[in-house]
Design an enzyme around this catalytic site. Structure first.
Site, PDB file in Angstrom:
ATOM      1  N   GLN A 285      27.782  33.924  37.899  1.00  0.00           N
ATOM      2  CA  GLN A 285      26.372  33.515  37.865  1.00  0.00           C
ATOM      3  C   GLN A 285      25.484  34.611  38.452  1.00  0.00           C
ATOM      4  OE1 GLN A 285      24.822  31.206  36.407  1.00  0.00           O
ATOM      5  NE2 GLN A 285      26.166  29.431  36.159  1.00  0.00           N
ATOM      6  N   TYR A 314      36.040  25.598  31.764  1.00  0.00           N
ATOM      7  CA  TYR A 314      35.175  26.781  31.686  1.00  0.00           C
ATOM      8  C   TYR A 314      35.044  27.339  33.106  1.00  0.00           C
ATOM      9  CZ  TYR A 314      34.122  24.481  27.287  1.00  0.00           C
ATOM     10  OH  TYR A 314      34.223  23.857  26.080  1.00  0.00           O
ATOM     11  N   GLU A 335      40.054  28.535  31.227  1.00  0.00           N
ATOM     12  CA  GLU A 335      39.076  29.585  30.932  1.00  0.00           C
ATOM     13  C   GLU A 335      39.679  30.478  29.861  1.00  0.00           C
ATOM     14  OE1 GLU A 335      35.957  30.968  31.923  1.00  0.00           O
ATOM     15  OE2 GLU A 335      36.612  32.537  30.558  1.00  0.00           O
ATOM     16  N   ASP A 383      31.469  23.361  32.413  1.00  0.00           N
ATOM     17  CA  ASP A 383      30.396  24.359  32.589  1.00  0.00           C
ATOM     18  C   ASP A 383      30.434  25.310  31.393  1.00  0.00           C
ATOM     19  OD1 ASP A 383      28.471  26.052  33.590  1.00  0.00           O
ATOM     20  OD2 ASP A 383      29.690  26.828  35.239  1.00  0.00           O
ATOM     21  N   CYS A 410      23.664  25.243  30.557  1.00  0.00           N
ATOM     22  CA  CYS A 410      22.601  26.255  30.525  1.00  0.00           C
ATOM     23  C   CYS A 410      21.803  26.114  29.227  1.00  0.00           C
ATOM     24  CB  CYS A 410      23.182  27.662  30.664  1.00  0.00           C
ATOM     25  SG  CYS A 410      24.432  28.029  29.422  1.00  0.00           S
TER      26      CYS A 410
HETATM   27  N1  SAH Z   1      32.203  27.954  35.909  1.00  0.00           N
HETATM   28  C1  SAH Z   1      32.104  29.394  35.925  1.00  0.00           C
HETATM   29  C2  SAH Z   1      31.860  30.003  34.545  1.00  0.00           C
HETATM   30  C3  SAH Z   1      30.798  29.361  33.696  1.00  0.00           C
HETATM   31  S1  SAH Z   1      30.265  30.303  32.324  1.00  0.00           S
HETATM   32  C4  SAH Z   1      31.037  29.832  36.904  1.00  0.00           C
HETATM   33  O1  SAH Z   1      30.251  29.021  37.373  1.00  0.00           O
HETATM   34  O2  SAH Z   1      30.976  31.026  37.208  1.00  0.00           O
HETATM   35  C5  SAH Z   1      31.205  29.717  31.004  1.00  0.00           C
HETATM   36  C6  SAH Z   1      32.622  30.242  30.964  1.00  0.00           C
HETATM   37  O3  SAH Z   1      33.269  29.649  29.826  1.00  0.00           O
HETATM   38  C7  SAH Z   1      32.761  31.742  30.778  1.00  0.00           C
HETATM   39  O4  SAH Z   1      33.599  32.236  31.801  1.00  0.00           O
HETATM   40  C8  SAH Z   1      33.400  31.910  29.385  1.00  0.00           C
HETATM   41  O5  SAH Z   1      34.305  32.996  29.328  1.00  0.00           O
HETATM   42  C9  SAH Z   1      34.149  30.616  29.236  1.00  0.00           C
HETATM   43  N2  SAH Z   1      34.406  30.121  27.860  1.00  0.00           N
HETATM   44  C10 SAH Z   1      33.669  30.276  26.753  1.00  0.00           C
HETATM   45  N3  SAH Z   1      34.174  29.577  25.732  1.00  0.00           N
HETATM   46  C11 SAH Z   1      35.271  28.931  26.205  1.00  0.00           C
HETATM   47  C12 SAH Z   1      36.222  28.020  25.640  1.00  0.00           C
HETATM   48  N4  SAH Z   1      36.141  27.631  24.378  1.00  0.00           N
HETATM   49  N5  SAH Z   1      37.189  27.549  26.437  1.00  0.00           N
HETATM   50  C13 SAH Z   1      37.299  27.924  27.741  1.00  0.00           C
HETATM   51  N6  SAH Z   1      36.419  28.772  28.322  1.00  0.00           N
HETATM   52  C14 SAH Z   1      35.423  29.276  27.568  1.00  0.00           C
END
Ligand code: SAH
Length: 453
Positions: A285, A314, A335, A383, A410
């Protein structure tokens, strides 16, 4: 349709803002979008362009100005690129974000007057970003760094970016000067020539550690040794210099090839009392202080119990799940980016957390695998990126019967869409809390709580 033609001038009142911050003027129901125009302002506007359903205009003269207009010249400059709400008072930005979520819940989910909570402000409203991706281009033969003017790839050179940590600005300028000194070529997008495409800088909020990433069009990096020696001598907080090779002609900043040019391939930050290694390809973030508020909100919505099994979908580098792992029985994270999962596992170890399991795959796949394995979470925290949740994820999540889904989003549009799906499967939207992670921009972040009815 409209009867107006290009270059017509007329008087109008701005009645609304689009979600990207343009003013809205309506003539007999036909909307014009006008840059740098705020609700309540009376303007004389010039028609720039019309199409069947809407047109674009520009302000010729302000006949009256909004009391909420910020007339800071530098911020107004940034409004044309990276800070599209720079001309609107911060308190109004917060109201706008809340209203936008309410409207999307009404339009998409049929929720009239859903009591969206008041937007929690960001602890810092300028200089808050911990990361910058700065395009490098030549203008009249001189290498410049700055931002792209909105909706274009035209570089506007700028030295102070206001919304990012000033130390990042300093590094960007130092790197720009070294690129000039060593006569390295800037990327030319039109001809697909040149060498340096972007400089990406990350700065850990709590520790001040810095990572510099050179995004290049080709792998061979001549004269890099001297440049690195100068750069890292001048800025000892730089713990990592990376190179990313991006041979594509698309808009994605990063290509797939990574190299360590100096030091480690990560920097370490601290959030909510825990340490996190962050590597270059991993999501993190950009507004650390506000993200802590976001995570705390999500954790309080989850109302965690000591014997809870929680899914952190995620999960990135693990920042959410690792913040509360000590309060629950087990956390399962998923992830898709492998480097981020490597960070998450290391971060668990760094913080002596053993009750977490991470898998590298798509969340929708992991969710149905867990379901098949008989793992029954009490709380599912999600997320996702802007496109929201996959339908198969929602089906599997609803099938395991967790008592609540805590949804960090978001993108209020895909959030509202996904709420409809969860509600059809026996969940009810209880609360929505916007948290402002992106002051001076139109970007919205929220936490929603869905409970099993
Ligand atoms: N929760 C974390 C990341 C949120 S951002 C934080 O707060 O920092 C969203 C994340 O989802 C990213 O790291 C991206 O790589 C991942 N992502 C995107 N598509 C995805 C999917 N289909 N399955 C799992 N992760 C995914």
């Amino acid at each position: 349709m409209t009867n107006f033609n290009k270059n017509d001038i007329f008087e109008a009142e701005v009645i609304d803002l689009t979600h990207e911050g343009a003013g809205v003027v309506k003539v007999d129901g036909y909307p014009f979008f006008v840059e740098n125009a705020l609700p309540g302002e009376k303007i004389e506007m010039r028609v720039l362009k019309t199409s069947k359903k809407f047109g674009f205009g520009k302000v010729e003269t302000y006949l009256s100005q909004s009391e909420h207009r910020i007339s800071d010249i530098d911020l107004d400059y940034l409004r044309t690129g990276i800070a599209d709400f720079g001309h609107l008072a911060y308190s109004e930005q917060l109201k706008f974000k809340r209203k936008q979520i309410s409207e999307l819940l009404r339009k998409t989910a049929g929720k009239v007057d859903f009591p969206v909570l008041e937007t929690i402000p960001s602890p810092e409203i300028l200089a808050y970003r911990n990361k910058a991706s700065i395009p490098v281009r030549a203008i009249n033969g001189i290498v410049e760094t700055g931002f792209f003017r909105k909706h274009t790839h035209n570089l506007v050179p700028v030295e102070s970016f206001y919304i990012q940590n000033p130390e990042i600005d300093t590094i960007v300028l130092a790197v720009r000067d070294l690129i000039r000194k060593y006569s390295l070529k800037a990327y030319n997008e039109r001809e697909n020539t040149g060498f340096i495409r972007n400089i990406v800088v990350r700065r850990a909020h709590a520790t001040g550690e810095l990572m510099v990433i050179f995004v290049t069009r080709k792998a061979a990096f001549f004269k890099v040794e001297n440049l690195l020696t100068e750069l890292t001598k001048a800025f000892p907080a730089i713990k990592s210099v990376m190179q990313n090779v991006n041979t594509s002609t698309g808009n994605a900043i990063f290509g797939t090839e990574w190299k360590i040019l100096y030091g480690q391939d990560y920097i370490t930050d601290r959030m909510l009392g825990r340490d996190y290694q962050i590597s270059a390809p991993s999501f993190y973030q950009v507004n650390t202080a506000a993200a802590e508020v976001l995570y705390q909100t999500a954790i309080s919505f989850a109302d965690l119990k000591a014997d809870d099994v929680v899914i952190d979908a995620y999960s990135g580098i693990g920042t959410i799940g690792l913040s509360f792992a000590d309060k629950v029985k087990h956390v399962y994270g998923v992830e898709v980016v492998e480097a981020a999962v490597t960070n998450a596992k290391k971060n668990a170890a760094l913080n002596d957390i053993t009750n977490v399991t991470y898998v590298t795959t798509k969340a929708e796949k992991a969710m149905s695998d867990w379901l098949a394995q008989g793992i029954t979470p009490n709380v599912i925290l999600v997320d996702p990126p802007r496109k929201g949740l996959d339908e198969t994820f929602i089906d599997a999540a609803a099938a395991v019967g967790a008592r609540s889904i805590v949804y960090i989003s978001c993108n209020a549009a895909t959030f509202a869409r996904d709420v409809v799906r969860f509600e059809a499967l026996g969940y009810k939207l209880d609360k929505v809390q916007p948290v402002d992670l992106f002051p001076q921009t139109h970007h919205v972040e929220l936490v929603g709580l869905l409970t099993k009815s």
